[in-house]
Design a protein around this motif. Structure first.
Motif, PDB file in Angstrom:
ATOM      1  N   LEU A   1       3.931 -23.867  19.621  1.00  0.00           N
ATOM      2  CA  LEU A   1       5.031 -22.989  19.237  1.00  0.00           C
ATOM      3  C   LEU A   1       5.025 -22.854  17.721  1.00  0.00           C
ATOM      4  O   LEU A   1       4.867 -23.855  17.003  1.00  0.00           O
ATOM      5  N   VAL A   2       5.189 -21.627  17.223  1.00  0.00           N
ATOM      6  CA  VAL A   2       5.067 -21.375  15.785  1.00  0.00           C
ATOM      7  C   VAL A   2       6.249 -20.549  15.287  1.00  0.00           C
ATOM      8  O   VAL A   2       6.906 -19.835  16.059  1.00  0.00           O
ATOM      9  N   ALA A   3       6.500 -20.647  13.986  1.00  0.00           N
ATOM     10  CA  ALA A   3       7.559 -19.866  13.341  1.00  0.00           C
ATOM     11  C   ALA A   3       7.215 -19.726  11.868  1.00  0.00           C
ATOM     12  O   ALA A   3       6.473 -20.538  11.301  1.00  0.00           O
ATOM     13  N   GLY A   4       7.767 -18.696  11.247  1.00  0.00           N
ATOM     14  CA  GLY A   4       7.516 -18.493   9.824  1.00  0.00           C
ATOM     15  C   GLY A   4       8.564 -17.607   9.185  1.00  0.00           C
ATOM     16  O   GLY A   4       9.258 -16.833   9.871  1.00  0.00           O
ATOM     17  N   TYR A   5       8.697 -17.749   7.880  1.00  0.00           N
ATOM     18  CA  TYR A   5       9.590 -16.886   7.102  1.00  0.00           C
ATOM     19  C   TYR A   5       8.875 -16.533   5.805  1.00  0.00           C
ATOM     20  O   TYR A   5       8.249 -17.392   5.174  1.00  0.00           O
ATOM     21  N   GLN A   6       8.948 -15.263   5.429  1.00  0.00           N
ATOM     22  CA  GLN A   6       8.284 -14.789   4.214  1.00  0.00           C
ATOM     23  C   GLN A   6       9.172 -13.775   3.511  1.00  0.00           C
ATOM     24  O   GLN A   6       9.988 -13.096   4.143  1.00  0.00           O
ATOM     25  N   SER A   7       9.002 -13.691   2.199  1.00  0.00           N
ATOM     26  CA  SER A   7       9.831 -12.788   1.412  1.00  0.00           C
ATOM     27  C   SER A   7       9.025 -12.221   0.252  1.00  0.00           C
ATOM     28  O   SER A   7       8.155 -12.896  -0.299  1.00  0.00           O
ATOM     29  N   GLN A   8       9.329 -10.976  -0.092  1.00  0.00           N
ATOM     30  CA  GLN A   8       8.667 -10.309  -1.209  1.00  0.00           C
ATOM     31  C   GLN A   8       9.704  -9.560  -2.042  1.00  0.00           C
ATOM     32  O   GLN A   8      10.598  -8.912  -1.503  1.00  0.00           O
ATOM     33  N   ASP A   9       9.552  -9.650  -3.367  1.00  0.00           N
ATOM     34  CA  ASP A   9      10.433  -8.924  -4.287  1.00  0.00           C
ATOM     35  C   ASP A   9       9.581  -8.296  -5.375  1.00  0.00           C
ATOM     36  O   ASP A   9       8.534  -8.829  -5.755  1.00  0.00           O
ATOM     37  N   ALA A  10      10.011  -7.147  -5.869  1.00  0.00           N
ATOM     38  CA  ALA A  10       9.292  -6.434  -6.929  1.00  0.00           C
ATOM     39  C   ALA A  10      10.287  -5.687  -7.798  1.00  0.00           C
ATOM     40  O   ALA A  10      11.421  -5.406  -7.375  1.00  0.00           O
ATOM     41  N   ASP A  11       9.869  -5.345  -9.004  1.00  0.00           N
ATOM     42  CA  ASP A  11      10.764  -4.651  -9.936  1.00  0.00           C
ATOM     43  C   ASP A  11      11.303  -3.354  -9.347  1.00  0.00           C
ATOM     44  O   ASP A  11      12.441  -2.968  -9.609  1.00  0.00           O
ATOM     45  N   GLY A  12      10.472  -2.678  -8.553  1.00  0.00           N
ATOM     46  CA  GLY A  12      10.877  -1.383  -8.013  1.00  0.00           C
ATOM     47  C   GLY A  12      11.657  -1.461  -6.717  1.00  0.00           C
ATOM     48  O   GLY A  12      12.015  -0.416  -6.160  1.00  0.00           O
ATOM     49  N   TYR A  13      11.942  -2.655  -6.213  1.00  0.00           N
ATOM     50  CA  TYR A  13      12.658  -2.806  -4.944  1.00  0.00           C
ATOM     51  C   TYR A  13      14.166  -2.786  -5.160  1.00  0.00           C
ATOM     52  O   TYR A  13      14.677  -3.383  -6.121  1.00  0.00           O
ATOM     53  N   ALA A  14      14.875  -2.161  -4.236  1.00  0.00           N
ATOM     54  CA  ALA A  14      16.334  -2.227  -4.241  1.00  0.00           C
ATOM     55  C   ALA A  14      16.815  -3.523  -3.621  1.00  0.00           C
ATOM     56  O   ALA A  14      17.906  -4.009  -3.925  1.00  0.00           O
TER      57      ALA A  14
END
Length: 388
Positions: free
Chosen positions: A325-338
């Motif tokens: 059983l697997v799980a994951g969390y990821q996030s991305q942010d950039a200057d142009g993102y709201a």
């Protein structure tokens, strides 16, 4: 008998005469007494992928995610060469995508020298083969679309201390970037498109294994005693100004394509394996500047962006070497993102013969796709894999 059958007959006879020896990766079809050998193998990944966006039209498809044969061999001790191509990654005029294509010298103590198209030493997740991923698709930190250089054509050095407690890598290579304003998309110059930015990349990494070395493979098949890895890496890429298709007189000519001038990247990563549990975590930061210092669009604001990626993923062998059983969390942010682009994943992997034959299911919930607030979508990835 057709011409194709005639061409394959000598190979078939050779395999019959020499006998075939199976190894963890590939099948050795010939092995001599003075370092000569030939190994062949491949990877088949058939995937079903569906996307269900909020307020949008659901889409799905079945396709070969990877269809990669390879051949490896040598005529001399301490030398080897390998080439691998992908028929599932065909794009536009590139009907065959070249992956590994290099020769290597292993005669130095605790060091190897590789020349050709090979992995750049950045991002633990990117350097972990797709064969050994717990989620069907890599997260932001291992995706070449979002800053990880993947394979590049050049000189690559890898080595380790005597007990493998410390590992290291360093590379200098040619690397291309697909100038998409919504990404920092690295591509190998071996499979180039006419609008790719061309340039040079250099960098290196260090990995520390305080409780003993283990390979960059996700999952704990061996019900291991506690093992820990910590890694850091950095690189720099500079445009050589040979092919800035979307810039004229220093001004961008496209609202969606941005020629890149420089990219720098930094990584800190870690991994834990113990008693059937497997956890990998990574943080990457990229700073990229466009050739046009005023370009704004996608991830860029006034000609620059800081792109931040982080991910944590893991699993537990509920039935050792059979069901994970697997799980994951990821996030991305950039200057142009709201807003931050987040993904939450859950899934399961069923193993017939560990990673050589398995079925994977991942359900991914995406929030604020491409940094747009409220642009959400759920995705299903179902993939069968066979490696030989």
């Amino acid at each position: 008998m057709s011409k194709r059958q005639t061409a394959l007959l000598p190979l078939a006879l050779a395999l019959s005469a020499t006998g075939m020896t199976s190894h963890a990766s590939g099948i050795t079809v010939y092995k001599g007494d003075n370092g000569e050998y030939v190994k062949m193998g491949g990877r088949i990944q058939l995937q079903y992928h569906s996307v269900d966006p909020d307020g949008g039209q659901k889409t799905d498809k079945v396709f070969f995610r990877r269809l990669r044969p390879f051949i490896e061999g040598s005529l001399h001790k301490d030398w080897k060469a390998k080439f691998q191509f992908d028929l599932g990654d065909a794009e536009d005029e590139n009907e065959v995508a070249i992956k590994d294509a290099y020769f290597e010298y292993k005669g130095f103590e605790n060091m190897e020298v590789t020349v050709g198209n090979a992995y750049f030493p950045f991002s633990r997740e990117d350097m972990t083969s797709s064969k050994h991923q717990q989620l069907v698709e890599r997260t932001f930190v291992g995706d070449h679309n979002y800053g990880s250089p993947e394979r590049n054509a050049g000189i690559h050095l890898t080595g380790h201390s005597g007990g493998k407690m410390i590992g290291w890598g360093a590379s200098f290579a040619s690397a291309s970037i697909d100038p998409d304003a919504t990404k920092i998309d690295f591509d190998t110059p071996v499979n180039t498109n006419s609008d790719f930015n061309e340039g040079w990349i250099y960098g290196g990494r260090l990995d520390y294994y305080p409780l003993g070395y283990f390979e960059m493979k996700q999952g704990d098949f061996d019900n291991s005693e506690l093992k820990v890895a910590v890694g850091v890496a950095a690189f720099g890429w500079n445009n050589d100004d040979d092919n800035n298709t979307y810039t004229t007189g220093g001004v961008s000519t496209s609202a969606t394509k941005a020629d890149l001038d420089t990219v720098t990247g930094y990584e800190i990563s870690g991994a834990v394996r113990v008693a059937g549990f497997s956890v990998d975590a990574e943080y990457n930061k990229f700073t990229a500047d466009t050739v046009d210092p005023a370009f704004t669009g996608g991830v860029f604001v006034n000609g620059t962006t800081d792109l931040d990626n982080w991910s944590v993923e893991g699993g537990y062998m509920v039935i050792p070497a059979k069901l994970e059983l697997v799980a994951g969390y990821q996030s991305q942010d950039a200057d142009g993102y709201a807003d931050k682009w987040n993904r939450t994943s859950i899934g399961a992997n069923w193993f017939f013969h560990k990673d050589d034959a398995k079925v994977q299911l991942t359900y991914q919930m995406g929030e604020n796709l491409n940094g747009v607030t409220g642009a959400d979508a759920n995705e299903i990835f179902l993939q069968g894999q066979f490696v030989f």
